[in-house]
Design an enzyme around this catalytic site. Structure first.
Site, PDB file in Angstrom:
ATOM      1  N   LYS A  78      -6.853 -24.047 -39.049  1.00 19.40           N
ATOM      2  CA  LYS A  78      -7.625 -22.911 -39.541  1.00 19.40           C
ATOM      3  C   LYS A  78      -6.664 -21.765 -39.867  1.00 19.40           C
ATOM      4  O   LYS A  78      -5.740 -21.495 -39.081  1.00 19.40           O
ATOM      5  CB  LYS A  78      -8.633 -22.476 -38.463  1.00 19.40           C
ATOM      6  CG  LYS A  78      -9.623 -21.387 -38.903  1.00 19.40           C
ATOM      7  CD  LYS A  78     -10.615 -21.044 -37.779  1.00 19.40           C
ATOM      8  CE  LYS A  78     -11.662 -20.028 -38.223  1.00 19.40           C
ATOM      9  NZ  LYS A  78     -12.630 -19.700 -37.160  1.00 19.40           N
ATOM     10  N   SER A 159     -17.624 -19.455 -38.805  1.00 17.89           N
ATOM     11  CA  SER A 159     -16.558 -19.174 -39.745  1.00 17.89           C
ATOM     12  C   SER A 159     -15.634 -20.355 -39.996  1.00 17.89           C
ATOM     13  O   SER A 159     -14.951 -20.390 -41.011  1.00 17.89           O
ATOM     14  CB  SER A 159     -15.726 -18.009 -39.223  1.00 17.89           C
ATOM     15  OG  SER A 159     -14.998 -18.373 -38.052  1.00 17.89           O
ATOM     16  N   SER A 183     -18.613 -19.910 -34.143  1.00 18.46           N
ATOM     17  CA  SER A 183     -17.828 -20.302 -35.314  1.00 18.46           C
ATOM     18  C   SER A 183     -17.216 -21.700 -35.247  1.00 18.46           C
ATOM     19  O   SER A 183     -16.718 -22.195 -36.253  1.00 18.46           O
ATOM     20  CB  SER A 183     -16.707 -19.291 -35.565  1.00 18.46           C
ATOM     21  OG  SER A 183     -17.210 -18.153 -36.212  1.00 18.46           O
TER      22      SER A 183
END
Lengths: 491, 496
Positions: A78, A159, A183
């Site tokens: 990420k 997210s 998330s």
């Protein structure tokens, strides 16, 4: 696509260990998959050269018998994790082409164990969003499509939308993610993948771009519960550079998956039956209860009376911390800087042009709730609510060993559908924020499909530091659900 | 408290009320929340870690050594040590503040109420109550004068540990304020928790000044209500005793003028300009910051082990007040001499070294008047003194055993200052040994009386005129005659 990308992490590690294939081979297969999947927009930066270099080094260590726990396994990272020498942006314009000189503790732990990095994954800007639509690089598209929703592009959740989509589409064997209010778990639920947020303090926050320090926690998104356990074992560990990192042993969690849940008491919190919850979610939850009962667990109804205050409290605490954490992005030392006639103008222009709408909204909310005259009414009150929510869980642990809830109130929704209404968007987090506020481990396991064929997830919440039980219960659900569906490839 | 300093105004008398916030840089080799080195004289931005520069994802880790220094200081101020304290963020934007917030302690400081006993020049003393001491990060430095358009930023100082020591409004005159800082500095230096270097800015004061009418302050002390006091202005970053006093004087005058013109003082932050001897507003009310303090979520509450605090307490050195009492008791020094000696630990140590086996009062005189005076003239610290403590002791020894007179000793002192070596050798070399040989003195006296019969006769009527004869004998002998012997012989020969 190569069959190698369809392997679970566990199967791939076995294959690498037995030299059925090399790290370079499986890495090449994934690089090809990543290139072919560009329409998904899951990766914001592909690092194939670095990946092959790392893979070759991994092969050398396998050959010499020095293989680490994750030796040769290609992963996605990420883009909230700072990676040494590799652009790290938090998917915000304000970081520009920032290239850190340091490696986050979590990625360093993974690489020390032999993992290979394929590239950086898309996310909502600074991890603020539940649909991946706030990314400066544009949204990720969910590999899944609804049979009943025409051909509409769906959100992968947020997210960690890039992480979830990449794992769901077999672009990597697993991915790092972070979870501040859901998330990791909500995108996992939206993409038919497994995602765990461990106990706060298990994973070091050092080198992860901060959103809300007291809530942020890293964790993996993986294809199976066992894969998630393997990855988390590598990611976690005490780090003296993070004052909130817990100085506790990191167990090897993989053996907990498959362990019997017989005799475990599973709590079902009545407050999670929210108004307007789709019948399909209700049914899935009941399926989960039945499966665990059949596996020998005892089901108990519990009450978490302050649940309804969790979301408002979260949307005070998280923006408050974010408003301060994001103050360092001022155009002075690194990243994007706009011109201006004087200092104030440089600040204003840099932050006006550098941050997206949602980030600005949260900075404004956070600044407001911390302001003189409002602090007590908002921030302090929210902290008290937070304490009550933690107390609710402590009370629940008197009568149960883990909790079972849905992960999200709906399946993946269409991109653009909820943009206009931030409150509707924030409601995605209603089942997940509570464990961030209380710092508890929680996992999302794919457990079924809705009528349109979209994946739905169940959430298991455990006591602090009791990821072992969480993995066992999640393993039992995974087994009973027999979830095998994959997104049909359209990209 | 009784002899409050008064300023005469057109409309009557005014008094001033002063409270100080002293920022003392912790004497530590590394910063408060990062491992970066602390030091003076490094090139710009050479002592900056990733944490100090607030790179993305960087986190603060508290430096235990700095915490220990704060606890030591708290104990030295006889203050409450708070076993649980907390770090908060003070949010504001400035280029020399990389995080966009300063980590400080707002609500729960590490040290609570204490007190400092301050000595005045006249030997009296007064007490300043300490409200709190907290730990915080220093900011970097903005340099505005290198370029007409750009500001340069040096982050070497960014993240350095500061102790902010906040007093209650217990000082009533510019001199008292300076004396308080002096005493605080002596305590810090004795404890070794701050080097006290004001020139480098390692010790600096924010001075809160307000004015009130006679009687108002007493009402404030009785009730604790600030409504009895005037509106205060904070003068930032004053870094010398002289500037502290000048700034207070000029600021008090400014406030009195405003009030006497029927205006009202705005609570604001001001800057003292020593070249113009005026204070200027730093930022107007509209620009006043809302710092949005909140607990730093990157740091856990600071919890101290009481056993550790006890251990630190056991290792404290002798503090200035205890030392003062001991110097007075052991050496029979006056309160004044003792307080001057303890204002600098090095001076006290010098004195104690020199006084070994000597007349302590004489040693104190020579140390305080002659040596410190001479050092002050050359701008030297006692540690750089060209005369050693042993030599001051030896000089006093020569006076005590009658080898030289006090007057000759001054000459010897000058030679010692010039680096000519030990006093005995100087006396030898320059032939400064006191004449105690009565025969030689008698000869000189006889000759003097014979040459001045009129004066010898007159002195019988007016005995105090003997001074003239003493002076003449001393002149004859080049000042080396023992004054006591001269007096005695003169009295005998003149028939007094």
């Amino acid at each position: 696509m190569s069959e190698l990308t369809k392997l679970t992490l566990k199967a791939a590690l076995d294959g690498l260990k037995s030299k059925s294939f090399s790290s370079v081979e499986i890495t090449r297969a994934h690089i090809a998959a990543v290139e072919a999947a560009r329409p998904l927009n899951a990766f914001v930066l592909e690092t194939p050269d670095k990946a092959l270099e790392m893979a070759a080094a991994a092969d050398a260590r396998i050959a010499s018998g020095d293989a680490g726990r994750l030796e040769g396994a290609p992963l996605g990272i990420k883009d909230l994790f700072c990676t040494k020498g590799v652009r790290s942006t938090a998917c915000s314009r304000i970081l520009g082409n920032f290239v850190p000189e340091y490696e986050s503790t979590v990625t360093a732990n993974l690489f020390d164990d032999g993992a290979v990095m394929l590239g950086k994954l898309n996310l909502d800007e600074f991890a603020m969003g539940s649909s991946n639509e706030t990314s400066a690089f544009g949204n990720v598209i969910n590999p899944w499509k609804s049979a009943s929703g025409g051909n509409k592009a769906l959100t992968p959740g947020g997210s960690s939308g890039g992480s979830a989509a990449a794992v769901a589409a077999d672009l990597c064997l697993g991915a790092t993610a972070t979870d501040t209010g859901g998330s990791i778990r909500q995108p996992a639920a939206f993409t038919g993948t497994v995602g765990i947020k461990p106990t706060y303090g298990r994973c070091s926050r050092w080198g992860i771009v901060a959103f809300a320090s007291s809530l942020d926690q890293a964790g993996p998104i993986a294809k199976t519960v066992e894969d998630a356990a393997i990855l988390l074992t590598s990611m976690a560990g005490h780090d003296p550079r993070d004052s909130t990192s817990l100085d506790v042993e990191t167990p090897d969690w993989a053996p907990y998956v498959g362990r019997s849940v017989k005799g475990l008491r599973i709590g079902v919190p009545k407050e999670y039956r929210v108004d307007g919850m789709p019948a399909e979610i209700e049914k899935l939850w009941q399926d989960g209860i039945d499966w665990l009962k059949e596996a020998g667990a005892e089901i108990v109804e519990v009450s978490l009376p302050h649940t309804k205050y969790a979301l408002p409290a979260y949307y005070i605490v998280a923006p408050a911390e974010a408003s301060s954490n994001l103050a360092r992005y001022d155009g002075m030392r690194y990243g994007f800087r706009a011109e201006g006639g004087n200092l104030t103008e440089i600040y204003e222009n840099t932050r006006a042009e550098g941050f997206g709408q949602e980030v600005k909204r949260r900075i404004l909310i956070g600044t407001y709730v911390l302001s003189a005259g409002y602090y007590d009414a908002y921030y302090l009150k929210a902290q008290k609510v937070r304490r009550r929510i933690a107390d609710d869980f402590d009370q629940a642990w008197q009568t149960c060993d883990a909790l079972l809830t849905p992960t999200a109130p709906s399946a993946a929704f269409a991109l653009g559908e909820r943009n206009a209404d931030p409150i509707a968007m924030y409601l995605n987090d209603v089942f997940t924020v509570t464990t961030n506020l209380a710092g508890l481990p929680s996992i999302s396991v794919p457990a079924g499909l809705d009528s349109g064929g979209l994946p739905l997830g169940l959430q298991v919440i455990g006591r602090a530091l009791d990821e072992g039980t969480v993995f066992s219960v999640a393993g039992a659900l995974e087994k009973a659900a027999g979830f095998r569906a994959k997104a049909e490839r359209w990209w | 408290m009784t002899n409050a300093f008064t300023l005469k105004g057109r409309t009557g008398d005014w008094e001033i009320v002063l409270g100080l916030e002293v920022h003392a840089q912790v004497a530590s080799n590394s910063k408060l929340f990062s491992g970066a080195a602390v030091g003076f004289g490094a090139g710009p931005n050479e002592q900056v870690s990733l944490v100090d520069a607030a790179m993305p994802g960087m986190l603060p880790v508290l430096n235990k050594y700095c915490v220990e220094q704060a606890v030591r200081t708290g104990l030295g101020l006889k203050a409450q040590i708070n076993l649980k304290s907390r770090f908060d963020r003070k949010n504001y934007f400035y280029p020399d503040l990389p995080q966009g917030y300063q980590i400080s302690q707002f609500e729960f400081p590490i040290v609570g109420e204490g007190e400092v006993i301050v000595d005045r020049i006249d030997g009296t003393s007064f007490t300043v109550r300490i409200e709190r001491l907290h730990l915080e990060q220093d900011a970097g430095k903005s340099i505005h004068d290198l370029d007409p358009k750009a500001t340069y930023v040096d982050l070497n100082r960014s993240g350095t540990a500061l102790m902010e020591i906040v007093s209650k409004p217990d000082m009533r005159s510019p001199e008292d304020a300076a004396a308080y800082v002096k005493k605080l500095r002596a305590i810090l230096i004795t404890l070794g928790t701050c080097d006290g270097d004001m020139e480098k800015g390692n010790l600096r004061a924010d001075v809160n000044v307000s004015v009130c009418r006679p009687g108002d302050y007493e009402k404030f002390r009785e009730t604790g209500s600030f409504s009895h006091l005037g509106t205060r202005c904070e003068i930032k970053n004053v870094n010398s005793y002289r500037f502290i006093q000048q700034a207070i004087n000029v600021e008090a005058r400014r406030q009195i003028e405003i009030l006497e013109d029927g205006g009202k003082v705005d609570q604001e932050t001001r800057l003292y300009d020593p070249t113009k001897n005026e204070t200027r507003s730093m930022r107007s009310k509209e620009e006043a910051h809302d710092y949005r303090y909140f607990p730093d979520p990157d740091l856990l509450p600071l919890v101290l082990d009481p056993a550790w605090v006890k251990e630190i307490e056991a290792g404290l050195p002798e503090l200035p007040d205890a030392k003062k009492a001991r110097l007075m008791a052991d050496y029979g020094l006056s309160a004044y001499d003792a307080s001057v000696l303890i204002s600098d630990g090095e001076v006290a140590a010098f004195f104690e070294e020199a006084a070994k086996g000597r007349d302590a009062k004489l040693v104190a005189n020579w140390t305080l008047n002659d040596l410190l005076g001479r050092l002050g003239k050359d701008g030297l610290e006692i540690t750089a003194s060209p005369i050693s403590a042993a030599d001051i002791g030896a000089l006093v020894g020569l006076i005590e055993d009658g080898t030289i007179s006090g007057k000759i000793a001054r000459t010897v002192f000058e030679h010692m200052w010039d680096g000519e070596g030990a006093p005995a050798a100087i006396v030898e070399k320059h032939g400064l040994v006191q004449i105690t040989d009565t025969g030689a003195i008698e000869t000189a006296v006889d000759a003097l009386i014979a040459a001045n019969p009129d004066k010898a006769a007159a002195v019988k009527e007016k005995p105090q005129a003997i001074g003239w004869f003493v002076g003449q004998v001393m002149k004859e002998t080049g000042g080396k005659a023992n004054p006591a012997a001269v007096n005695e012989i003169l009295k005998a020969k003149l028939g007094l």
